[in-house]
Design an enzyme around this catalytic site. Structure first.
Site, PDB file in Angstrom:
ATOM      1  CD  GLU A   1      16.495 -10.680  -2.505  1.00 42.63           C
ATOM      2  OE1 GLU A   1      15.317 -10.444  -2.869  1.00 42.63           O
ATOM      3  OE2 GLU A   1      17.453  -9.900  -2.688  1.00 42.63           O
TER       4      GLU A   1
ATOM      5  CG  HIS B   1      16.822  -3.506  -0.129  1.00 43.06           C
ATOM      6  ND1 HIS B   1      17.060  -4.028  -1.378  1.00 43.06           N
ATOM      7  CD2 HIS B   1      17.969  -2.839   0.209  1.00 43.06           C
ATOM      8  CE1 HIS B   1      18.282  -3.688  -1.766  1.00 43.06           C
ATOM      9  NE2 HIS B   1      18.850  -2.968  -0.825  1.00 43.06           N
TER      10      HIS B   1
HETATM   11 ZN   LIG Z   1      16.176  -5.739  -2.050  1.00 41.02          ZN
END
Ligand SMILES: [Zn+2]
Length: 229
Positions: free
Chosen positions: A95, A137
């Site tokens: 992240e 993602h």
């Molecule tokens: Zn994500």
């Protein structure tokens, strides 16, 4: 400026065991999409939320490890890439702190990118992750996700040996569905899959329509994938 980094442990309870016979062969990049890095850390370590990632990279280059790479972190959700549906089972998730499209999407600072490069290269050295399987993602969940988004510099990452970057082909791809499937996308929602491709490789216009320029970039990526097999 270098990408030298130190890892601070910030354990999350949100993980479980990997299956023994499943290789770790995908690297998934995200943005946090929250107001601050601290808010993201709180959420990704809160058992109530049932989400996590292996690492968080702050905008100033600090790195937190939430889940050991040996375990399955819960970052990708419902997802698909190159025939596989449980992407968490076979991936490492990073992240990047960024407010995202909801809270004021902004460029990723140089120091954050340099640290990401160093971290990603270390991860690639530990697992059999082919270049084709370094994804966002939005690539593995095109109907739900936009991260890390059109400001993320995939091209410079590929120049460091992390993921693929195509040359724009002189002629466009003849069959968009076949090309997207071959690259790895779930094409059930064809327009969303094409928009995910555009967000990553031709971000000047993200509309999910197969314009001639998109077709040339698509063909370029197919050729790079061929060569990378
Ligand atoms: Zn994500």
């Amino acid at each position: 400026m270098t990408g030298a980094y130190t890892v601070v442990e910030r354990p999350s309870p949100n993980f479980d065991a990997r299956e023994p016979d499943v290789p770790v062969d995908i690297l998934v990049l995200h943005y946090t999409g929250m107001s601050s890095g601290e808010a993201a850390l709180a959420r990704l370590t809160d058992i109530e939320h049932q989400v996590s990632a292996h690492y968080i990279v702050e905008e100033d280059g600090r790195v937190y490890q939430l889940v050991d790479e040996a375990h399955r972190a819960w970052h990708a959700g419902v997802s698909y890439w190159r025939g596989h549906r449980n992407i968490n089972a076979r991936s490492v998730g990073i992240e990047l702190v960024n407010p995202g499209h909801e809270y004021g999407y902004r460029p990723f600072p140089e120091i954050q990118m340099l640290v990401l490069e160093a971290l990603a290269l270390d991860i690639l050295s530990r697992h059999p992750i082919p270049s084709r399987n370094v994804v966002g993602h939005s690539d593995v969940a095109p109907t739900r996700k936009e991260d890390p988004g059109e400001l993320f510099d995939w091209r410079s990452l590929a120049a460091k040996g992390i993921g693929l970057w195509p040359e724009r082909a002189a002629r466009g791809s003849a069959n968009v569905m076949d090309a997207l499937s071959y690259i790895g996308y779930d094409t059930t929602d064809y327009a969303r899959a094409l928009a995910a491709f555009q967000r990553r490789f031709r971000p000047s216009d993200i509309h999910g329509v197969a314009d001639p320029d998109t077709l040339c970039w698509l063909q370029g990526l197919v050729e790079v994938c061929d060569a990378a097999r």
